[in-house]
Design a protein around this motif. Structure first.
Motif, PDB file in Angstrom:
ATOM      1  N   HIS A 206      34.219  25.532  45.940  1.00 17.25           N
ATOM      2  CA  HIS A 206      34.316  26.558  44.894  1.00 17.25           C
ATOM      3  C   HIS A 206      32.920  26.718  44.286  1.00 17.25           C
ATOM      4  CE1 HIS A 206      35.703  27.373  40.447  1.00 17.25           C
ATOM      5  NE2 HIS A 206      35.164  28.444  41.003  1.00 17.25           N
ATOM      6  N   PHE A 207      32.376  27.926  44.373  1.00 14.76           N
ATOM      7  CA  PHE A 207      31.025  28.183  43.863  1.00 14.76           C
ATOM      8  C   PHE A 207      30.993  28.115  42.338  1.00 14.76           C
ATOM      9  CE2 PHE A 207      31.454  30.343  47.878  1.00 14.76           C
ATOM     10  CZ  PHE A 207      30.237  30.188  48.497  1.00 14.76           C
TER      11      PHE A 207
ATOM     12  N   PRO B 112      32.342  34.327  53.402  1.00 16.81           N
ATOM     13  CA  PRO B 112      32.405  34.566  51.952  1.00 16.81           C
ATOM     14  C   PRO B 112      31.296  35.529  51.534  1.00 16.81           C
ATOM     15  CG  PRO B 112      31.310  32.476  52.395  1.00 16.81           C
ATOM     16  CD  PRO B 112      31.767  33.013  53.728  1.00 16.81           C
ATOM     17  N   SER B 113      31.495  36.233  50.423  1.00 17.85           N
ATOM     18  CA  SER B 113      30.430  37.097  49.896  1.00 17.85           C
ATOM     19  C   SER B 113      30.615  37.225  48.391  1.00 17.85           C
ATOM     20  CB  SER B 113      30.486  38.484  50.547  1.00 17.85           C
ATOM     21  OG  SER B 113      31.732  39.110  50.280  1.00 17.85           O
ATOM     22  N   GLY B 114      29.521  37.464  47.685  1.00 17.95           N
ATOM     23  CA  GLY B 114      29.582  37.605  46.234  1.00 17.95           C
ATOM     24  C   GLY B 114      30.624  38.647  45.843  1.00 17.95           C
ATOM     25  N   HIS B 115      31.584  38.285  44.978  1.00 17.86           N
ATOM     26  CA  HIS B 115      32.666  39.173  44.512  1.00 17.86           C
ATOM     27  C   HIS B 115      33.475  39.774  45.668  1.00 17.86           C
ATOM     28  CE1 HIS B 115      30.924  38.523  40.694  1.00 17.86           C
ATOM     29  NE2 HIS B 115      30.669  39.728  40.286  1.00 17.86           N
TER      30      HIS B 115
ATOM     31  N   SER C 112      41.602  36.032  50.657  1.00 18.06           N
ATOM     32  CA  SER C 112      41.277  37.349  50.074  1.00 18.06           C
ATOM     33  C   SER C 112      41.254  38.392  51.180  1.00 18.06           C
ATOM     34  CB  SER C 112      39.898  37.356  49.441  1.00 18.06           C
ATOM     35  OG  SER C 112      39.570  36.142  48.938  1.00 18.06           O
TER      36      SER C 112
ATOM     37  N   GLN D   8      22.079  31.783  38.572  1.00 17.64           N
ATOM     38  CA  GLN D   8      22.083  33.239  38.352  1.00 17.64           C
ATOM     39  C   GLN D   8      21.317  33.650  37.097  1.00 17.64           C
ATOM     40  OE1 GLN D   8      26.352  33.505  38.566  1.00 17.64           O
ATOM     41  NE2 GLN D   8      26.356  34.187  40.694  1.00 17.64           N
TER      42      GLN D   8
ATOM     43  N   ARG E  63      39.615  27.908  43.988  1.00 16.70           N
ATOM     44  CA  ARG E  63      39.245  27.728  42.578  1.00 16.70           C
ATOM     45  C   ARG E  63      40.247  26.877  41.810  1.00 16.70           C
ATOM     46  NH1 ARG E  63      38.139  33.212  43.848  1.00 16.70           N
ATOM     47  NH2 ARG E  63      35.902  33.673  43.815  1.00 16.70           N
TER      48      ARG E  63
ATOM     49  N   ARG F 231      39.187  28.764  56.148  1.00  8.93           N
ATOM     50  CA  ARG F 231      38.339  28.623  54.969  1.00  8.93           C
ATOM     51  C   ARG F 231      38.664  29.675  53.913  1.00  8.93           C
ATOM     52  NH1 ARG F 231      35.087  30.952  52.041  1.00  8.93           N
ATOM     53  NH2 ARG F 231      35.627  32.762  53.304  1.00  8.93           N
ATOM     54  N   ARG F 232      38.705  29.308  52.668  1.00  8.70           N
ATOM     55  CA  ARG F 232      38.721  30.250  51.549  1.00  8.70           C
ATOM     56  C   ARG F 232      37.978  29.570  50.408  1.00  8.70           C
ATOM     57  NH1 ARG F 232      42.042  31.161  54.951  1.00  8.70           N
ATOM     58  NH2 ARG F 232      44.272  31.070  55.152  1.00  8.70           N
ATOM     59  N   THR F 233      37.582  30.373  49.423  1.00  5.33           N
ATOM     60  CA  THR F 233      37.063  29.790  48.178  1.00  5.33           C
ATOM     61  C   THR F 233      38.283  29.307  47.407  1.00  5.33           C
ATOM     62  OG1 THR F 233      35.201  31.301  48.188  1.00  5.33           O
ATOM     63  CG2 THR F 233      35.818  30.343  46.057  1.00  5.33           C
TER      64      THR F 233
ATOM     65  N   GLU G  30      21.799  37.108  46.609  1.00  5.34           N
ATOM     66  CA  GLU G  30      23.131  36.659  47.052  1.00  5.34           C
ATOM     67  C   GLU G  30      23.700  37.602  48.109  1.00  5.34           C
ATOM     68  OE1 GLU G  30      25.738  35.787  43.774  1.00  5.34           O
ATOM     69  OE2 GLU G  30      24.555  34.057  43.173  1.00  5.34           O
TER      70      GLU G  30
ATOM     71  N   ILE H 212      22.258  36.338  51.237  1.00  2.02           N
ATOM     72  CA  ILE H 212      22.914  35.056  51.567  1.00  2.02           C
ATOM     73  C   ILE H 212      24.291  35.330  52.189  1.00  2.02           C
ATOM     74  CG2 ILE H 212      23.963  32.966  50.584  1.00  2.02           C
ATOM     75  CD1 ILE H 212      21.684  32.862  48.553  1.00  2.02           C
ATOM     76  N   SER H 213      25.034  36.260  51.605  1.00  2.36           N
ATOM     77  CA  SER H 213      26.368  36.584  52.129  1.00  2.36           C
ATOM     78  C   SER H 213      26.252  37.068  53.576  1.00  2.36           C
ATOM     79  CB  SER H 213      27.032  37.679  51.277  1.00  2.36           C
ATOM     80  OG  SER H 213      27.104  37.275  49.924  1.00  2.36           O
TER      81      SER H 213
ATOM     82  N   ASN I 277      27.875  29.069  40.493  1.00  2.00           N
ATOM     83  CA  ASN I 277      26.464  29.459  40.610  1.00  2.00           C
ATOM     84  C   ASN I 277      25.784  29.817  39.294  1.00  2.00           C
ATOM     85  OD1 ASN I 277      26.264  29.276  43.406  1.00  2.00           O
ATOM     86  ND2 ASN I 277      27.288  31.242  43.669  1.00  2.00           N
TER      87      ASN I 277
HETATM   88  C1  LIG Z   1      26.424  34.210  47.681  1.00  2.00           C
HETATM   89  C2  LIG Z   1      27.783  33.976  47.086  1.00  2.00           C
HETATM   90  C3  LIG Z   1      27.934  33.805  45.716  1.00  2.00           C
HETATM   91  C4  LIG Z   1      29.180  33.543  45.161  1.00  2.00           C
HETATM   92  N1  LIG Z   1      29.289  33.307  43.804  1.00  2.00           N
HETATM   93  C5  LIG Z   1      30.488  32.947  43.298  1.00  2.00           C
HETATM   94  C6  LIG Z   1      30.596  32.511  41.951  1.00  2.00           C
HETATM   95  O1  LIG Z   1      29.606  32.447  41.211  1.00  2.00           O
HETATM   96  N2  LIG Z   1      31.827  32.165  41.473  1.00  2.00           N
HETATM   97  C7  LIG Z   1      32.937  32.178  42.273  1.00  2.00           C
HETATM   98  O2  LIG Z   1      34.026  31.829  41.796  1.00  2.00           O
HETATM   99  N3  LIG Z   1      32.866  32.578  43.566  1.00  2.00           N
HETATM  100  C8  LIG Z   1      31.658  32.939  44.086  1.00  2.00           C
HETATM  101  N4  LIG Z   1      31.560  33.282  45.412  1.00  2.00           N
HETATM  102  C9  LIG Z   1      32.781  33.309  46.245  1.00  2.00           C
HETATM  103  C10 LIG Z   1      33.256  34.727  46.491  1.00  2.00           C
HETATM  104  O3  LIG Z   1      33.819  35.283  45.341  1.00  2.00           O
HETATM  105  C11 LIG Z   1      34.243  34.689  47.662  1.00  2.00           C
HETATM  106  O4  LIG Z   1      33.564  34.302  48.813  1.00  2.00           O
HETATM  107  C12 LIG Z   1      34.879  36.056  47.911  1.00  2.00           C
HETATM  108  O5  LIG Z   1      35.664  36.441  46.825  1.00  2.00           O
HETATM  109  C13 LIG Z   1      35.736  36.049  49.177  1.00  2.00           C
HETATM  110  O6  LIG Z   1      36.729  35.063  49.088  1.00  2.00           O
HETATM  111  P1  LIG Z   1      36.834  33.876  50.139  1.00  2.00           P
HETATM  112  O7  LIG Z   1      35.599  33.041  50.030  1.00  2.00           O
HETATM  113  O8  LIG Z   1      38.059  33.120  49.703  1.00  2.00           O
HETATM  114  O9  LIG Z   1      36.984  34.460  51.500  1.00  2.00           O
HETATM  115  C14 LIG Z   1      30.324  33.525  45.987  1.00  2.00           C
HETATM  116  C15 LIG Z   1      30.164  33.719  47.371  1.00  2.00           C
HETATM  117  C16 LIG Z   1      28.906  33.922  47.919  1.00  2.00           C
HETATM  118  C17 LIG Z   1      28.763  34.064  49.402  1.00  2.00           C
END
Ligand SMILES: Cc1cc2nc3c(=O)[nH]c(=O)nc-3n(C[C@H](O)[C@H](O)[C@H](O)COP(=O)(O)O)c2cc1C
Length: 340
Positions: A290-291, A36-39, A330, A297, A138, A134-136, A72, A75-76, A293
């Motif tokens: 599901h983050f 996973p990574s920010g955005h 994603s 932030q 929501r 794994r996926r995020t 972040e 972290i990613s 954060n």
């Molecule tokens: C350091 C970090 C911060 C993140 N912050 C958020 C967040 O605040 N809100 C959110 O919905 N997803 C957040 N994410 C999830 C990412 O959006 C997500 O990992 C990315 O879109 C890729 O999708 P995946 O995790 O399903 O592979 C974060 C991920 C990381 C690693």
């Protein structure tokens, strides 16, 4: 559900066991890029060098508004490092990792060498198999509680990487964290630059982009995926969004905060590695994350959250966990695009 994109379909049996170290590392990187990574900015670059691979921060992919210190971002990259280490072990090599190996180059985050042949602990195989699952997520989560033993196992996964994982108990503490999440959401969305930055990483559901977040990852239809980023640039939606985020925190079967003892790049790398392990362990047990954060932030809220939790070191990430239906993955950039 449509077939996942090719980045997520890796045939383990194609591992080039007898290939050169470069061939093997190239294959292993396919797992690292699923982190996973920010955005979904995928802010990493790799460089092969003999039997080692270097991990570099790709600062062209930074998010200056939501992540001005590149915390972040690092972290990613730490999460990608953890996925790589777990994959190396799965294919029989004990990784030898040096963090921040060049004091004159802050973007050179790690060097990972294919070490001695190793026997894979069973637990690591389960973590490895979770990488492509794994996926995020929501979506809304089932009310089904997380088994008690799993809390301890997830905390142990964090501790393996020298991090702490705090589960926010329901009741007063959960409400306070929920309020901070709402306030964070409002504060962030009140900044038009934050909204523009976020909108610029959102993709339509039919986009062929290999990075960013397609609308479906937020549960949006095709037309919403087109309209929402446009609306977001002009409409201040913080209040509604903040309230929704607070409800997610309050209603989550489990809500947790992850941190380490310090707040320097080396600590962010450790956080990322702990995050990788925690998310994969959770997924190996069918649990999604599901983050949320927002309270981490916004600096003032981060201080308040640190005070509330009273842990060794400030909070780095917050996320809810629970059971839910599967979601589409994603996109990812292929390994060739992230190798210099
Ligand atoms: C350091 C970090 C911060 C993140 N912050 C958020 C967040 O605040 N809100 C959110 O919905 N997803 C957040 N994410 C999830 C990412 O959006 C997500 O990992 C990315 O879109 C890729 O999708 P995946 O995790 O399903 O592979 C974060 C991920 C990381 C690693």
């Amino acid at each position: 559900m449509p077939n996942p994109p090719s980045a997520w379909r890796i045939d383990e049996s194609k591992y080039p066991k007898n290939g050169s170290p470069a061939d093997r590392l190239r294959f292993l990187l396919r797992y690292a890029v699923l982190a996973p990574s920010g955005h979904n900015s995928q802010p990493w670059m790799f460089r092969l060098s003999g039997d080692a691979v270097e991990l570099h921060a790709d600062t062209r992919r930074e998010l200056p508004i939501v992540d001005p210190d590149n915390r972040e971002l690092v972290i990613s990259c730490g999460a990608a490092l953890s996925f790589l280490r777990i994959a190396m072990r799965r294919f029989g090599h004990e990784p030898v990792t040096e963090l921040l190996p060049d004091s004159n180059n802050a973007n050179f985050l790690a060097r990972i060498r294919l070490g001695e042949e190793a026997v894979v602990p069973e637990e690591d195989t389960a973590l490895f198999q979770a990488i492509t699952k794994r996926r995020t997520n929501r979506q809304s989560y089932d009310v089904r509680p997380i088994p008690f033993d799993l809390y301890a196992a997830l905390q142990e996964a964090a501790q393996t990487e020298n991090a702490w994982l705090h589960f926010v108990p329901s009741g007063r503490e959960r409400e306070q964290v929920g309020e901070m999440t709402e306030q964070g959401g409002i504060a962030l969305a009140s900044n038009p630059k934050f909204r523009r930055e976020l909108a610029s990483w959102i993709r339509t559901n039919w986009s062929r982009a290999k990075d960013g977040m397609p609308g479906f990852t937020f549960g949006w239809s095709g037309s919403e995926s087109l309209l929402m980023p446009l609306a977001m640039r002009v409409v201040e939606w913080g209040r509604a969004q903040g309230r929704a985020a607070r409800d997610l925190v309050n209603d989550a079967p489990a809500h947790c905060v992850l941190g380490v003892s310090g707040d320097e790049p080396i600590d962010w790398l450790r956080t990322g590695q702990a995050l990788g392990r925690v998310l994969l362990y959770a997924r190996s047990q069918d649990v999604w994350a599901h983050f949320l954060n927002q309270p981490v932030q916004v600096p003032e809220l981060r201080r308040r959250l640190a005070e509330l939790l009273g842990k060794d070191g400030p909070p780095q990430l917050a996320f809810r966990m629970g059971y839910a239906l599967d979601v589409r993955p994603s996109p990812r950039r292929p390994v060739k695009d992230v190798l210099t």
